[in-house]
Design a protein around this motif. Structure first.
Motif, PDB file in Angstrom:
ATOM      1  N   UNK A 122      15.962 -25.499  -0.704  1.00 22.81           N
ATOM      2  CA  UNK A 122      16.585 -26.690  -0.838  1.00 22.81           C
ATOM      3  C   UNK A 122      16.558 -27.318  -2.387  1.00 22.81           C
ATOM      4  N   UNK A 123      14.868 -27.035  -2.919  1.00 22.11           N
ATOM      5  CA  UNK A 123      15.116 -27.376  -4.258  1.00 22.11           C
ATOM      6  C   UNK A 123      16.180 -26.651  -5.337  1.00 22.11           C
ATOM      7  N   UNK A 124      16.599 -25.765  -4.746  1.00 23.51           N
ATOM      8  CA  UNK A 124      17.724 -24.498  -6.139  1.00 23.51           C
ATOM      9  C   UNK A 124      16.275 -23.571  -6.903  1.00 23.51           C
ATOM     10  N   UNK A 125      15.195 -23.946  -6.206  1.00 15.36           N
ATOM     11  CA  UNK A 125      14.127 -23.297  -7.480  1.00 15.36           C
ATOM     12  C   UNK A 125      13.749 -21.992  -6.810  1.00 15.36           C
ATOM     13  N   UNK A 126      13.994 -21.531  -5.776  1.00 14.37           N
ATOM     14  CA  UNK A 126      13.369 -20.568  -5.428  1.00 14.37           C
ATOM     15  C   UNK A 126      14.241 -20.450  -4.501  1.00 14.37           C
ATOM     16  N   UNK A 127      14.370 -18.341  -4.748  1.00 11.24           N
ATOM     17  CA  UNK A 127      15.063 -17.463  -3.616  1.00 11.24           C
ATOM     18  C   UNK A 127      14.135 -17.008  -2.839  1.00 11.24           C
ATOM     19  N   UNK A 128      13.839 -17.018  -1.567  1.00  8.04           N
ATOM     20  CA  UNK A 128      12.872 -16.319  -0.501  1.00  8.04           C
ATOM     21  C   UNK A 128      13.626 -15.913   0.513  1.00  8.04           C
ATOM     22  N   UNK A 129      12.524 -15.132   0.512  1.00  9.07           N
ATOM     23  CA  UNK A 129      12.679 -14.238   2.058  1.00  9.07           C
ATOM     24  C   UNK A 129      11.161 -13.558   3.014  1.00  9.07           C
ATOM     25  N   UNK A 130      11.627 -13.880   3.581  1.00 12.15           N
ATOM     26  CA  UNK A 130      10.323 -14.153   4.595  1.00 12.15           C
ATOM     27  C   UNK A 130      10.855 -12.208   5.720  1.00 12.15           C
ATOM     28  N   UNK A 131       9.679 -11.987   5.493  1.00 12.71           N
ATOM     29  CA  UNK A 131       9.238 -10.788   6.343  1.00 12.71           C
ATOM     30  C   UNK A 131       7.578 -11.020   6.982  1.00 12.71           C
ATOM     31  N   UNK A 132       7.994 -10.266   8.311  1.00  9.78           N
ATOM     32  CA  UNK A 132       6.831 -10.319   9.386  1.00  9.78           C
ATOM     33  C   UNK A 132       5.950  -9.575   9.682  1.00  9.78           C
ATOM     34  N   UNK A 133       4.912  -9.194  10.200  1.00  8.16           N
ATOM     35  CA  UNK A 133       4.773  -7.667  10.693  1.00  8.16           C
ATOM     36  C   UNK A 133       3.264  -7.961  12.035  1.00  8.16           C
TER      37      UNK A 133
ATOM     38  N   UNK B 164       3.483 -10.492  -1.685  1.00  9.28           N
ATOM     39  CA  UNK B 164       3.272 -11.805  -3.185  1.00  9.28           C
ATOM     40  C   UNK B 164       2.995 -13.099  -2.593  1.00  9.28           C
ATOM     41  N   UNK B 165       3.079 -13.439  -1.276  1.00  7.75           N
ATOM     42  CA  UNK B 165       2.504 -14.508  -0.571  1.00  7.75           C
ATOM     43  C   UNK B 165       2.933 -14.276   0.473  1.00  7.75           C
ATOM     44  N   UNK B 166       1.198 -14.569   0.835  1.00  6.96           N
ATOM     45  CA  UNK B 166       1.292 -14.547   2.504  1.00  6.96           C
ATOM     46  C   UNK B 166       0.518 -15.133   3.161  1.00  6.96           C
TER      47      UNK B 166
ATOM     48  N   UNK C 218      15.011 -20.334 -12.582  1.00  9.12           N
ATOM     49  CA  UNK C 218      15.136 -20.557 -11.360  1.00  9.12           C
ATOM     50  C   UNK C 218      16.690 -20.094 -11.107  1.00  9.12           C
ATOM     51  N   UNK C 219      16.755 -19.261 -10.163  1.00 14.42           N
ATOM     52  CA  UNK C 219      15.872 -19.295  -8.903  1.00 14.42           C
ATOM     53  C   UNK C 219      14.999 -18.191  -9.268  1.00 14.42           C
ATOM     54  N   UNK C 220      13.235 -18.382  -8.738  1.00 10.95           N
ATOM     55  CA  UNK C 220      12.773 -17.582  -8.916  1.00 10.95           C
ATOM     56  C   UNK C 220      12.462 -16.872  -7.274  1.00 10.95           C
ATOM     57  N   UNK C 221      12.255 -15.202  -7.179  1.00 13.59           N
ATOM     58  CA  UNK C 221      12.616 -14.905  -6.522  1.00 13.59           C
ATOM     59  C   UNK C 221      11.021 -14.322  -5.536  1.00 13.59           C
ATOM     60  N   UNK C 222      10.835 -15.162  -4.570  1.00 11.55           N
ATOM     61  CA  UNK C 222      10.104 -14.398  -3.156  1.00 11.55           C
ATOM     62  C   UNK C 222       9.782 -14.682  -2.292  1.00 11.55           C
ATOM     63  N   UNK C 223       8.566 -13.623  -1.558  1.00 11.38           N
ATOM     64  CA  UNK C 223       8.617 -12.971  -0.708  1.00 11.38           C
ATOM     65  C   UNK C 223       7.269 -13.569   0.394  1.00 11.38           C
ATOM     66  N   UNK C 224       7.895 -14.364   1.482  1.00 11.63           N
ATOM     67  CA  UNK C 224       6.625 -14.518   2.411  1.00 11.63           C
ATOM     68  C   UNK C 224       6.283 -14.099   2.857  1.00 11.63           C
ATOM     69  N   UNK C 225       5.179 -13.573   3.670  1.00 13.21           N
ATOM     70  CA  UNK C 225       5.059 -12.609   4.749  1.00 13.21           C
ATOM     71  C   UNK C 225       4.166 -13.130   5.860  1.00 13.21           C
ATOM     72  N   UNK C 226       4.505 -13.094   6.910  1.00 13.98           N
ATOM     73  CA  UNK C 226       3.117 -13.637   8.157  1.00 13.98           C
ATOM     74  C   UNK C 226       3.085 -12.903   9.503  1.00 13.98           C
ATOM     75  N   UNK C 227       2.361 -12.848   9.721  1.00 15.22           N
ATOM     76  CA  UNK C 227       2.167 -12.374  11.413  1.00 15.22           C
ATOM     77  C   UNK C 227       2.717 -12.936  12.086  1.00 15.22           C
ATOM     78  N   UNK C 228       3.162 -11.549  12.839  1.00 13.78           N
ATOM     79  CA  UNK C 228       4.121 -11.726  14.140  1.00 13.78           C
ATOM     80  C   UNK C 228       3.629 -12.516  15.382  1.00 13.78           C
ATOM     81  N   UNK C 229       1.827 -12.453  15.671  1.00 14.22           N
ATOM     82  CA  UNK C 229       2.194 -12.103  16.741  1.00 14.22           C
ATOM     83  C   UNK C 229      -0.204 -12.449  16.483  1.00 14.22           C
ATOM     84  N   UNK C 230      -0.003 -13.345  15.458  1.00  8.82           N
ATOM     85  CA  UNK C 230      -1.637 -13.723  15.423  1.00  8.82           C
ATOM     86  C   UNK C 230      -2.036 -15.130  16.049  1.00  8.82           C
ATOM     87  N   UNK C 231      -0.830 -16.577  15.755  1.00  8.87           N
ATOM     88  CA  UNK C 231      -1.293 -18.272  15.333  1.00  8.87           C
ATOM     89  C   UNK C 231      -0.683 -18.262  16.342  1.00  8.87           C
ATOM     90  N   UNK C 232       0.085 -17.837  17.377  1.00  7.22           N
ATOM     91  CA  UNK C 232       1.101 -18.284  17.855  1.00  7.22           C
ATOM     92  C   UNK C 232       2.354 -18.623  17.718  1.00  7.22           C
TER      93      UNK C 232
END
Length: 525
Positions: free
Chosen positions: A389-400, A415-417, A359-373
């Motif tokens: 907060x777990x100190x196990x992940x380094x998270x980057x957030x991105x949206x479209x 990677x994750x969405x 750790x920390x594991x790098x992860x990029x989480x994607x979400x849609x900015x205008x679909x689900x509210x």
């Protein structure tokens, strides 16, 4: 007969809704010369062609196109719409439909058996990536008998096939206006549904008027509906309060829902609450160097606190979900809770350590900015907070925005969405089958022969869906082990409307798609 075994409490919610208004919704009467009912939503179509859509575009499709069979409000199994249909054999492999007499499209063209075959065949010919062709996996061929007879021959037993035909993806289109091998892109619709599409502005509004050629189950209580598309719940509710729209559906933020609940019918507004089968979940890309590792996925599952998301982000207007099959359907389990129990950074660290992952594991989480509210962004911010907060992940957030977001996950860019899912039909099969296999609704391969080649085929042999719970439970055991999908929450459905509007309590079909024809203005007080 099909026995869907949906919990009585869930079905009762469709029949008897919670109304927060001083006046009841029991008055009736059809509009004639009144202004159109204006409905707001944050869920704009991605396409106007049924052959290209396995998403929220169905909201519009249900109202302007028609299917052979449909699921009216409160129905547990498909009912006749454009046709009367039934299995002709005990093996659930030959399904025959007989069209109503004198069927026409909204432009006056004849709707016959050839048009039905053309509509279904073109879905598979076009084969849009992540499109509705995935729903037709059991179909061998479509045959016609005269002008009104249509027979579907299946490659294997499939008791869910009538439910597939009831989805808006299987809408009947006019062969004269829809290319056989490509998507229609002129911004127009030629269907046979309750309404005709008068005009459409992408991302802004759709104007629907009564289709005078319509023959089907819908009892239209208005002459016209205008759907307005909003970017946020705040803007949509603001328009409702300003009387610029008459009702809202899909995309209400938790704060707006709570505010409307607290007002108890104040400001001339009402809130209709219905049982919901909407789910939210994370998808892990198996080709990503980190998300592709099972230990990483299981560590994420061990850390995520669904209860905190439900409370902090959604003010408990959603419920934590521990299986892909939501509560209220036969086959629902709590497997993710049984496997991981309460969130634990310590246990997650052990999972990573045993796999030799530092750790920390790098992860990029994607979400849609205008679909689900508008709550989607704070939901992912909360996920990032929990994981880091777990100190196990380094998270980057991105949206479209949705259209580019959808294109991205279909290309395998994330990677994750995050995705939401509104069921095609109320059966556990529809919360498992669309997400597994080499080709699926997520365009993210999830190869699991045990599920696709054994458990699902076994379940589809039975028309009595209550006897196949074991197969769905076993499938979900596998899905927990793999952790390719991570369910987060199950939502309710809310319609906010002016107190002048009736019919909200019947406007949601079993797949929680709004049937616009049920809405009408009250004629007496």
């Amino acid at each position: 007969m099909f026995n869907r075994f949906l919990a009585p409490r869930a079905w009762a919610a469709f029949a008897s809704m919670t109304l927060l208004a001083g006046c009841g919704l029991m008055t009736t009467g059809e509009d004639s010369d009144e202004q159109p009912i204006v409905v707001g939503t944050t869920s704009a179509p991605s396409t106007l062609d049924p052959a290209a859509s396995w998403d929220g575009s169905w909201e519009l499709f249900r109202n302007v196109y028609q299917t052979l069979v449909s699921l009216p409000s409160g129905a547990a199994e498909p009912q006749a719409d454009a046709a009367e249909c039934r299995f002709e054999d005990s093996a659930n492999r030959v399904y025959h439909c007989e069209l109503r007499e004198g069927m026409k499209f909204s432009n006056g063209d004849t709707l016959d058996a050839k048009a039905v075959k053309y509509s279904i065949d073109r879905i598979r010919k076009i084969g849009v990536e992540g499109g509705p062709a995935g729903l037709l996996g059991s179909l061998d061929r479509v045959e016609t008998q005269g002008e009104r007879g249509v027979t579907f021959r299946l490659t294997k037993p499939d008791a869910t096939f009538p439910f597939v035909l009831s989805t808006p993806a299987m809408s009947i289109v006019d062969p004269a206006d829809y290319p056989a091998t490509s998507v229609r892109k002129d911004g127009k619709v030629t269907g046979s549904g309750p309404y005709a599409l008068k005009s459409y502005v992408d991302g802004s509004k759709a104007e629907l008027v009564r289709n005078e050629n319509y023959e089907g189950f819908a009892d239209r209580k208005n002459d016209a509906v205008t759907i307005r598309y909003f970017q946020s719940s705040a803007a949509m509710v603001g328009a409702l309060k300003a009387k610029k729209i008459d009702a809202t559906f899909r995309g209400l933020a938790a704060d707006d829902i709570v505010s409307l609940q607290d007002q108890h019918g104040g400001n001339g507004l009402q809130l209709v609450e219905g049982a919901g089968m909407e789910i939210s979940y994370l998808v892990f890309n198996p080709k990503d160097p980190w998300a592709g590792k099972r230990a990483v996925r299981r560590a994420v599952a061990q850390v995520v606190d669904r209860g905190a998301i439900a409370e902090k982000v959604y003010a408990n207007t959603v419920e934590p979900l521990y299986s892909m099959v939501p509560r209220g359907l036969a086959g629902h389990t709590t497997d993710f809770f049984d496997e991981f129990n309460n969130p634990s950074a310590t246990k997650a660290a052990e999972i990573l350590s045993k796999a030799g992952i530092t750790a920390p594991v790098p992860l990029t989480l994607w979400y849609t900015s205008d679909r689900y509210g508008s709550a989607t962004k704070p939901e992912f911010e909360e996920l990032k907070r929990q994981l880091e907060a777990s100190k196990l992940f380094d998270v980057t957030l991105k949206s479209r925005p949705w259209k580019s977001f959808e294109q991205g996950y279909k290309k395998g860019e994330y990677p994750v969405f995050g995705r939401g899912w509104f069921p095609d039909f109320p059966d556990a099969d529809n919360f498992i089958a669309p997400f597994v296999g080499e080709k699926n609704a997520l365009s993210t391969p999830y190869v699991s022969p045990e599920i696709t080649d054994r458990l699902l085929p076994q379940s589809r042999k039975e028309r009595d869906r209550g006897v196949v719970v074991r197969q769905f439970e076993q499938a979900q055991h596998i899905m927990v082990r793999d952790a390719r999908l991570l369910p987060l929450w199950q939502g309710k459905q809310f319609i906010a409307a002016s107190e002048e509007i009736s019919g909200g309590e019947r406007a949601l079909d079993p797949s929680t798609i709004m049937m616009m024809w049920e809405l009408h203005r009250k004629t007496s007080w």
